[in-house]
Each structure stands twice: as C-alpha cells, then as structure tokens.
Write an enzyme that holds these catalytic residues in place. Structure first.
Site, PDB file in Angstrom:
ATOM      1  N   MET A 134      -8.421   8.604  -0.659  1.00  0.00           N
ATOM      2  CA  MET A 134      -9.352   9.034   0.384  1.00  0.00           C
ATOM      3  C   MET A 134      -9.766  10.481   0.151  1.00  0.00           C
ATOM      4  SD  MET A 134      -7.325   7.572   3.703  1.00  0.00           S
ATOM      5  CE  MET A 134      -6.603   5.941   3.743  1.00  0.00           C
ATOM      6  N   MET A 161     -12.304  -5.147   4.066  1.00  0.00           N
ATOM      7  CA  MET A 161     -11.543  -4.295   4.972  1.00  0.00           C
ATOM      8  C   MET A 161     -11.424  -4.976   6.326  1.00  0.00           C
ATOM      9  SD  MET A 161     -10.598  -1.755   3.183  1.00  0.00           S
ATOM     10  CE  MET A 161      -9.822  -0.880   4.556  1.00  0.00           C
ATOM     11  N   SER A 189       0.826  -1.203   0.000  1.00  0.00           N
ATOM     12  CA  SER A 189       0.000   0.000   0.000  1.00  0.00           C
ATOM     13  C   SER A 189       0.860   1.253   0.000  1.00  0.00           C
ATOM     14  CB  SER A 189      -0.925   0.018   1.213  1.00  0.00           C
ATOM     15  OG  SER A 189      -1.639   1.233   1.255  1.00  0.00           O
ATOM     16  N   ASP A 220      -4.501   3.760  -2.198  1.00  0.00           N
ATOM     17  CA  ASP A 220      -5.638   4.166  -1.378  1.00  0.00           C
ATOM     18  C   ASP A 220      -5.979   5.623  -1.628  1.00  0.00           C
ATOM     19  OD1 ASP A 220      -6.391   1.868   0.202  1.00  0.00           O
ATOM     20  OD2 ASP A 220      -4.472   2.065   1.238  1.00  0.00           O
ATOM     21  N   HIS A 225      -7.951   1.718  -4.883  1.00  0.00           N
ATOM     22  CA  HIS A 225      -9.031   1.535  -3.907  1.00  0.00           C
ATOM     23  C   HIS A 225      -9.644   2.896  -3.599  1.00  0.00           C
ATOM     24  CE1 HIS A 225     -10.045   0.399   0.552  1.00  0.00           C
ATOM     25  NE2 HIS A 225     -11.143   0.540  -0.186  1.00  0.00           N
ATOM     26  N   GLY A 266      -9.571   4.492   6.420  1.00  0.00           N
ATOM     27  CA  GLY A 266      -9.268   5.906   6.609  1.00  0.00           C
ATOM     28  C   GLY A 266      -7.926   6.189   7.242  1.00  0.00           C
ATOM     29  N   PHE A 267      -7.346   5.195   7.912  1.00  0.00           N
ATOM     30  CA  PHE A 267      -6.069   5.403   8.589  1.00  0.00           C
ATOM     31  C   PHE A 267      -5.192   4.169   8.444  1.00  0.00           C
ATOM     32  CE2 PHE A 267      -9.246   7.877  10.845  1.00  0.00           C
ATOM     33  CZ  PHE A 267      -8.660   9.130  10.913  1.00  0.00           C
ATOM     34  N   GLY A 268      -3.894   4.385   8.309  1.00  0.00           N
ATOM     35  CA  GLY A 268      -2.954   3.277   8.273  1.00  0.00           C
ATOM     36  C   GLY A 268      -2.532   2.879   9.671  1.00  0.00           C
ATOM     37  N   GLY A 269      -1.872   1.725   9.776  1.00  0.00           N
ATOM     38  CA  GLY A 269      -1.277   1.306  11.041  1.00  0.00           C
ATOM     39  C   GLY A 269      -2.230   0.748  12.071  1.00  0.00           C
ATOM     40  N   MET A 314     -11.809   5.132  -1.654  1.00  0.00           N
ATOM     41  CA  MET A 314     -12.563   5.362  -0.416  1.00  0.00           C
ATOM     42  C   MET A 314     -13.146   6.767  -0.507  1.00  0.00           C
ATOM     43  SD  MET A 314     -10.130   3.543   2.426  1.00  0.00           S
ATOM     44  CE  MET A 314      -8.579   3.763   1.544  1.00  0.00           C
ATOM     45  N   GLY A 371       0.665  -2.434   4.157  1.00  0.00           N
ATOM     46  CA  GLY A 371       1.178  -1.072   4.154  1.00  0.00           C
ATOM     47  C   GLY A 371       2.425  -0.931   5.000  1.00  0.00           C
ATOM     48  N   SER A 372       2.224  -0.735   6.306  1.00  0.00           N
ATOM     49  CA  SER A 372       3.351  -0.554   7.223  1.00  0.00           C
ATOM     50  C   SER A 372       4.283  -1.753   7.242  1.00  0.00           C
ATOM     51  CB  SER A 372       2.822  -0.286   8.643  1.00  0.00           C
ATOM     52  OG  SER A 372       2.000   0.858   8.665  1.00  0.00           O
ATOM     53  N   ASP A 423      -7.490  -5.949   3.316  1.00  0.00           N
ATOM     54  CA  ASP A 423      -6.719  -4.722   3.519  1.00  0.00           C
ATOM     55  C   ASP A 423      -6.834  -4.266   4.963  1.00  0.00           C
ATOM     56  OD1 ASP A 423      -5.556  -2.223   3.458  1.00  0.00           O
ATOM     57  OD2 ASP A 423      -6.905  -1.378   1.974  1.00  0.00           O
ATOM     58  N   GLY A 424      -5.680  -4.224   5.648  1.00  0.00           N
ATOM     59  CA  GLY A 424      -5.647  -3.627   6.976  1.00  0.00           C
ATOM     60  C   GLY A 424      -5.028  -4.506   8.042  1.00  0.00           C
ATOM     61  N   HIS A 438      -0.964  -1.162  -4.331  1.00  0.00           N
ATOM     62  CA  HIS A 438      -2.267  -0.738  -3.824  1.00  0.00           C
ATOM     63  C   HIS A 438      -2.273   0.775  -3.613  1.00  0.00           C
ATOM     64  CE1 HIS A 438      -6.128  -1.638  -1.878  1.00  0.00           C
ATOM     65  NE2 HIS A 438      -5.831  -0.677  -1.021  1.00  0.00           N
TER      66      HIS A 438
END
Length: 222
Positions: free
Chosen positions: A37, A139, A9, A35, A66, A144-147, A68, A199-200, A177-178, A33
């Site tokens: 937003m 999801m 991501s 994202d 993606h 809306g937020f990573g991590g 959002m 992502g992270s 995702d997530g 990916h």
C-alpha cells in the site's frame, strides 16, 4: 491436489517475528499474500520491496504480491526482482492494463488484475478470456485496511467471473481478499474462488499454522 488454496496475508502478521509467522504456515500453505500500500491509492502504508526481498531469502512460498499503489507500471521490475511470483495491480490504477500485463509477463512473472468493490464488475470482463491474465482478484472489502467485514456482494461477483472464466476456457486463478473467516471462506469457495486470501483469520491467531490448517478443514480440504 486441493481444489482451493489459502494465501495468508502478511499484513496481519507480527512484524516483530515475521519469519516465525511465515514459517508457521509454510507446512500448510503454498502461497503468501503480500499487500503493498502506498498511502495514495489507499489511505494506508504497509511495506514494500525491501521486506519482500528479505523474506524471499528465507521462504519458498509462492509470493502473491498485491499492489494497491498508483502508477504500478513504474515498479513492476523492482517487485519482480524482489522475488514476487504473481504481481497483481488494480484496474483502477492504469490506463493501459493490457500493456501492464505484458510487462509483468515479460519479467517472467504471473500477472494478476484486481478490482475495487465500487468499480463495476464489467471492468474486468475483457480479462476473463483464455490467456488474458493469470489471476483475477476480487476485493471483498474496501482496500487499505485489515480486519474488515466480508462484503457479500463480492460473492455474486465471484459467481459471475467464475461462470465467464469457465465458459472462455481461462485457467486464471480466481482469488478473493477481505473479511475471510470460518464462515465466509465457505461462501467464497462456493462462489467460485480457488485462491482465498486470509489475514486476521490466520496471522491474527495465536498459532497461525493451526489456524490455516483449520480453514482447510472447514473447506473439506486435506
């Protein structure tokens, strides 16, 4: 051929060195990916069409976009022209998802549909039939937020969707995702996901390429 693919991501990349990070994962990953937003459907703003278009000039990865965003139907052509390969929208953001899928495909792109953790899983049942859609995105965090931490309820949803996709003969990708890390990636894979957004766990590391390679090793993929 790998059974499971990882889609790093971009949201977790260092945007001061974005192409450096993208190039670091390119030898190991087929997907990227993206994202998007809008600060409306989700309480955050990320990046949009100009960034995708700029990266497309320098990358041959499959762009897994993606959305959002609210009113996704207004922007499909623009994201297609920017270089997206898959365009995924949220079932919560449109009154006519089937028409939106047709619109994406009419642009020559693969159509995906995503679901918020708070939305009943039945909302995607009509899209699990053969040829209904090209990608299902579950999801496993609040978008809306990573991590964030992986929501284990997503695993039961993945299992349910995988069973139905297989029963109906659908070849749609089942993505998640997530909250992916070395532990949860195994859980997600075992639950039926075959495209895992990280992502992270990739771009949050000092060497994203090595991190991606390591996640494949954890999965037993070469």
């Amino acid at each position: 051929m790998r059974r499971v693919e990882i889609s790093p991501s971009l949201l977790a990349a260092d945007f001061g060195y974005v192409m450096r990070d993208v190039e670091s994962v390119t030898p190991y990953c087929k997907y990227l990916h993206l994202d998007v937003m809008d600060g409306h459907f989700v309480p955050n703003v990320s990046f949009g069409i100009p960034v995708i278009k700029a990266i497309r000039k320098h990358s041959n990865l499959i762009f897994d976009t993606h959305l959002m965003i609210s009113n996704p139907e207004e922007y499909i052509e623009s994201f297609a022209e920017a270089g997206s390969d898959y365009i995924t929208f949220h079932v919560e953001c449109t009154d006519d998802p089937k028409s939106l899928i047709e619109k994406i495909r009419a642009c020559g792109k693969k159509a995906g549909i995503s679901i918020h953790p708070n939305t009943p899983e039945e909302a995607l049942y009509p899209f699990l039939y053969k040829d209904a859609v090209d990608l299902i995105l579950v999801m496993s965090v609040i978008p809306g937020f990573g991590g964030q931490t992986y929501m284990h309820e997503a695993s039961s949803r993945l299992k349910s969707y995988r069973e139905k996709l297989d029963f109906y003969g659908s070849e749609a990708i089942l993505s998640v995702d997530g909250g992916i890390n070395e532990r949860t990636i195994v859980e997600a894979s075992n639950s039926g996901a075959n495209l895992i957004v990280a992502g992270s766990a990739v771009f949050g590391k000092a060497d994203p390429g090595f991190a991606a390679k390591n996640l494949y090793a954890v999965l037993g993929e070469d």
